[in-house]
Scaffold this motif. Structure first.
Motif, mmCIF file in Angstrom:
data_model
loop_
_atom_site.group_PDB
_atom_site.id
_atom_site.type_symbol
_atom_site.label_atom_id
_atom_site.label_comp_id
_atom_site.label_asym_id
_atom_site.label_seq_id
_atom_site.Cartn_x
_atom_site.Cartn_y
_atom_site.Cartn_z
ATOM 1 N N MET A 1 80.611 70.192 80.486
ATOM 2 C CA MET A 1 79.269 70.709 80.726
ATOM 3 C C MET A 1 78.300 69.873 79.894
ATOM 4 O O MET A 1 78.453 69.747 78.699
ATOM 5 C CB MET A 1 79.207 72.188 80.318
ATOM 6 N N GLN A 2 77.324 69.326 80.559
ATOM 7 C CA GLN A 2 76.313 68.516 79.884
ATOM 8 C C GLN A 2 75.264 69.431 79.256
ATOM 9 O O GLN A 2 74.933 70.479 79.780
ATOM 10 C CB GLN A 2 75.640 67.568 80.875
ATOM 11 N N THR A 3 74.751 69.021 78.106
ATOM 12 C CA THR A 3 73.720 69.785 77.410
ATOM 13 C C THR A 3 72.383 69.066 77.534
ATOM 14 O O THR A 3 72.298 67.857 77.353
ATOM 15 C CB THR A 3 74.088 69.934 75.918
ATOM 16 N N TRP A 4 71.352 69.841 77.843
ATOM 17 C CA TRP A 4 70.002 69.312 78.019
ATOM 18 C C TRP A 4 69.052 70.037 77.082
ATOM 19 O O TRP A 4 68.991 71.262 77.106
ATOM 20 C CB TRP A 4 69.511 69.575 79.436
ATOM 21 N N PRO A 5 68.271 69.302 76.291
ATOM 22 C CA PRO A 5 67.182 69.964 75.559
ATOM 23 C C PRO A 5 66.173 70.485 76.584
ATOM 24 O O PRO A 5 65.999 69.897 77.657
ATOM 25 C CB PRO A 5 66.568 68.853 74.714
ATOM 26 N N VAL A 6 65.521 71.580 76.301
ATOM 27 C CA VAL A 6 64.612 72.205 77.261
ATOM 28 C C VAL A 6 63.520 71.232 77.711
ATOM 29 O O VAL A 6 63.141 71.229 78.886
ATOM 30 C CB VAL A 6 64.019 73.518 76.699
ATOM 31 N N GLN A 7 63.055 70.371 76.819
ATOM 32 C CA GLN A 7 62.012 69.409 77.212
ATOM 33 C C GLN A 7 62.526 68.457 78.285
ATOM 34 O O GLN A 7 61.821 68.154 79.245
ATOM 35 C CB GLN A 7 61.528 68.582 75.997
ATOM 36 N N THR B 1 69.384 73.752 75.846
ATOM 37 C CA THR B 1 69.229 74.152 74.446
ATOM 38 C C THR B 1 67.760 74.192 74.073
ATOM 39 O O THR B 1 66.940 73.455 74.625
ATOM 40 C CB THR B 1 69.953 73.184 73.497
ATOM 41 N N ARG B 2 67.438 75.065 73.148
ATOM 42 C CA ARG B 2 66.089 75.150 72.595
ATOM 43 C C ARG B 2 66.234 75.006 71.083
ATOM 44 O O ARG B 2 66.887 75.812 70.445
ATOM 45 C CB ARG B 2 65.459 76.491 72.936
ATOM 46 N N ARG B 3 65.628 73.959 70.555
ATOM 47 C CA ARG B 3 65.726 73.646 69.129
ATOM 48 C C ARG B 3 67.179 73.563 68.670
ATOM 49 O O ARG B 3 67.558 74.059 67.615
ATOM 50 C CB ARG B 3 64.965 74.665 68.293
ATOM 51 N N GLY B 4 68.037 72.982 69.524
ATOM 52 C CA GLY B 4 69.436 72.776 69.183
ATOM 53 C C GLY B 4 70.332 73.991 69.363
ATOM 54 O O GLY B 4 71.534 73.908 69.124
ATOM 55 N N VAL B 5 69.792 75.111 69.814
ATOM 56 C CA VAL B 5 70.574 76.337 70.007
ATOM 57 C C VAL B 5 70.734 76.579 71.500
ATOM 58 O O VAL B 5 69.759 76.516 72.259
ATOM 59 C CB VAL B 5 69.862 77.543 69.338
ATOM 60 N N GLU B 6 71.959 76.895 71.936
ATOM 61 C CA GLU B 6 72.195 77.161 73.347
ATOM 62 C C GLU B 6 71.322 78.318 73.810
ATOM 63 O O GLU B 6 71.292 79.368 73.181
ATOM 64 C CB GLU B 6 73.670 77.496 73.584
#
Length: 85
Positions: A1-7, A29-34
């Motif tokens: 599963m790929q992780t994307w920062p909200v921006q 993620t938002r500020r590094g938190v899922e």
């Protein structure tokens, strides 16, 4: 599963959606938190139906089904019974 920062997910939403449809769920993620996961609609439907027991499952269940919270009766007076003629 790929992780994307909200921006990134917001700025490249089309790519984000396409990756979800081709590669599976994508984590946001938002500020590094899922914070959230984008999943394909078909997988979401499958998860929803798997999480909910069917009426048949409930009726055949060995667990008690009669433990329903019954609200206390109020102090209201009942009407007298009506006589039928």
């Amino acid at each position: 599963m790929q992780t994307w920062p909200v921006q990134d997910a917001k700025a490249r939403f089309s790519e984000f959606l396409e990756k979800c449809l081709t590669e599976g769920p994508q984590m946001v993620t938002r500020r590094g938190v899922e914070a959230a996961v984008l999943v394909p609609a078909e997988e979401w439907r499958r998860l929803q139906t798997a999480a909910r027991p069917t009426l048949k499952d409930l009726l055949l269940s060995s667990e008690a089904r009669a433990e329903l919270p019954i609200p206390a009766r109020g102090n209201a007076r009942r009407r007298p019974p009506v006589a039928f003629r």
